[in-house]
Design an enzyme around this catalytic site. Structure first.
Site, PDB file in Angstrom:
ATOM      1  N   GLU A  64      50.513  73.018  42.001  1.00 30.77           N
ATOM      2  CA  GLU A  64      50.269  71.583  42.239  1.00 30.77           C
ATOM      3  C   GLU A  64      50.641  71.197  43.675  1.00 30.77           C
ATOM      4  O   GLU A  64      49.980  70.372  44.306  1.00 30.77           O
ATOM      5  CB  GLU A  64      51.093  70.775  41.212  1.00 30.77           C
ATOM      6  CG  GLU A  64      51.110  69.288  41.409  1.00 30.77           C
ATOM      7  CD  GLU A  64      49.804  68.592  41.024  1.00 30.77           C
ATOM      8  OE1 GLU A  64      48.758  69.260  41.039  1.00 30.77           O
ATOM      9  OE2 GLU A  64      49.843  67.397  40.758  1.00 30.77           O
ATOM     10  N   THR A  70      45.055  63.071  46.788  1.00 27.13           N
ATOM     11  CA  THR A  70      46.418  62.591  46.515  1.00 27.13           C
ATOM     12  C   THR A  70      47.237  62.506  47.811  1.00 27.13           C
ATOM     13  O   THR A  70      47.973  61.534  48.027  1.00 27.13           O
ATOM     14  CB  THR A  70      47.105  63.516  45.497  1.00 27.13           C
ATOM     15  OG1 THR A  70      46.346  63.461  44.289  1.00 27.13           O
ATOM     16  CG2 THR A  70      48.522  63.084  45.204  1.00 27.13           C
TER      17      THR A  70
HETATM   18  N1  HSE Z   1      52.393  60.682  40.974  1.00 23.89           N
HETATM   19  C1  HSE Z   1      51.387  61.262  41.812  1.00 23.89           C
HETATM   20  C2  HSE Z   1      50.808  60.193  42.725  1.00 23.89           C
HETATM   21  C3  HSE Z   1      50.332  61.849  40.951  1.00 23.89           C
HETATM   22  O1  HSE Z   1      50.441  59.135  42.208  1.00 23.89           O
HETATM   23  O2  HSE Z   1      50.740  60.420  43.928  1.00 23.89           O
HETATM   24  C4  HSE Z   1      49.132  62.352  41.684  1.00 23.89           C
HETATM   25  O3  HSE Z   1      48.278  63.032  40.827  1.00 23.89           O
END
Ligand code: HSE
Length: 309
Positions: A131, A184
């Protein structure tokens, strides 16, 4: 010992409105499929990737499924030959935990293939390794729900502390995926570095409320708690017609609606299949007016995590 294995790992919704980086849940579909095969010559190779439009690297150490396999083999102190096939069954950069699903599927599959008998807790750091490649940051709010299934709270990261939250039976999730891609990494760069105390108080009230609501099957409390005063105001700007879609979901009976992960997908929770379908149609109706194509997924909460298929 088996020579090959095929594993499905589910998509997941992280953040769940108020729980940025600390909460997520898995859904029954979509999900990714990974095949691992033992080969004669040592080393980890990716032989095939489908469903990614050529976007994912074939070099194992740079791939979200390859990196966990390499890291796990190193941890086990062995060097067998492993071939990986990746079948992406969900859109990339969609906010549905696509990279987490591939990373979890790969780590889970290798553990089963080699009969290494690692627990989910022990597999987690290897899945996080994958990830990390995709998002550039260590967050487990897709990886952990994908690996365990159900609703997961990550109480802390140092050390990582996973808490499984019971899931009320009749909880349904509608996902709408507008066909745009959000990375992201980029969606994290625009977040505020500091949070006013007033907003923090609102946010942790809602986070605690959501956990309590899930544990008590109190749908009204769940509904009141599905709010985000920190991330949504900033990231919603990245998603066309975001608030119109959200309004459509809420007026169709959603308990709450928010951005799934870093978007562009939205999730809405509801208490029946019929309502979740109605929500999907309403949100898609809004998006059709903008001319942006979308996919809708209706799903119960996935309670199993990855499985051999
Ligand atoms: N918590 C993370 C974000 C998840 O919102 O950046 C991304 O998949």
């Amino acid at each position: 010992m088996r020579k090959d294995i095929k594993v499905f790992a589910p998509a997941s919704v992280s953040n769940i409105a108020c729980g940025f980086d600390i909460m997520g849940f898995a859904i029954d579909e979509p999900g990714d499929e990974i095949i691992l095969r033992q080969k004669e010559t040592s080393g980890v190779t990716i032989t095939k990737i489908t469903g990614d439009n050529g976007k994912l690297p074939l070099e194992a150490c740079k791939n979200t499924a390859g990196a966990p396999v390499i890291a796990l083999l190193k941890h086990l102190g062995i060097n067998p030959g492993i071939e990986i096939e990746i079948h992406k069954k969900m859109p990339l950069g969609s906010g549905l935990g696509s990279s987490a699903a591939s990373a979890v599927a790969a780590a889970f599959a290798l553990n089963e293939l080699l009969d290494a008998k690692l627990t989910k807790e022990e597999l987690l750091p290897f899945a996080i390794e994958g990830e990390k490649i995709a998002s550039g940051a260590v967050h487990a709010d897709n990886v952990a729900p994908c690996l365990w299934g159900g609703f997961i709270l990550i109480r802390g990261y140092e050390p990582i502390d996973i808490v499984e939250i019971p899931v009320p039976d009749n909880l349904y999730c509608t996902i709408i995926h507008p066909e745009i891609e959000i990375q992201t990494k980029e969606a994290r760069k625009i977040l505020p570095k500091e949070v006013p105390l007033k907003d923090a108080i609102t946010q942790w009230g809602n986070t605690a409320g959501l956990v309590a609501g899930l544990m008590k099957s109190d749908f009204n409390l769940i509904s009141r708690s599905l709010k985000d005063v920190i991330v949504e105001p900033v990231r919603s700007a990245l998603i066309p017609s975001y608030y119109k879609m959200k309004d459509a979901a809420l007026s169709s009976g959603a308990l709450g609606c928010n951005i799934s992960g870093s978007g562009p997908s939205l999730f809405a929770l509801s208490t029946s299949y019929e309502i979740s379908e109605r929500i999907g149609r309403a949100m898609q109706g809004v998006l059709e007016q903008t001319g942006l194509p979308s996919q809708v997924y209706i799903s119960k909460i996935n309670k199993q995590g990855p499985r051999i298929i």
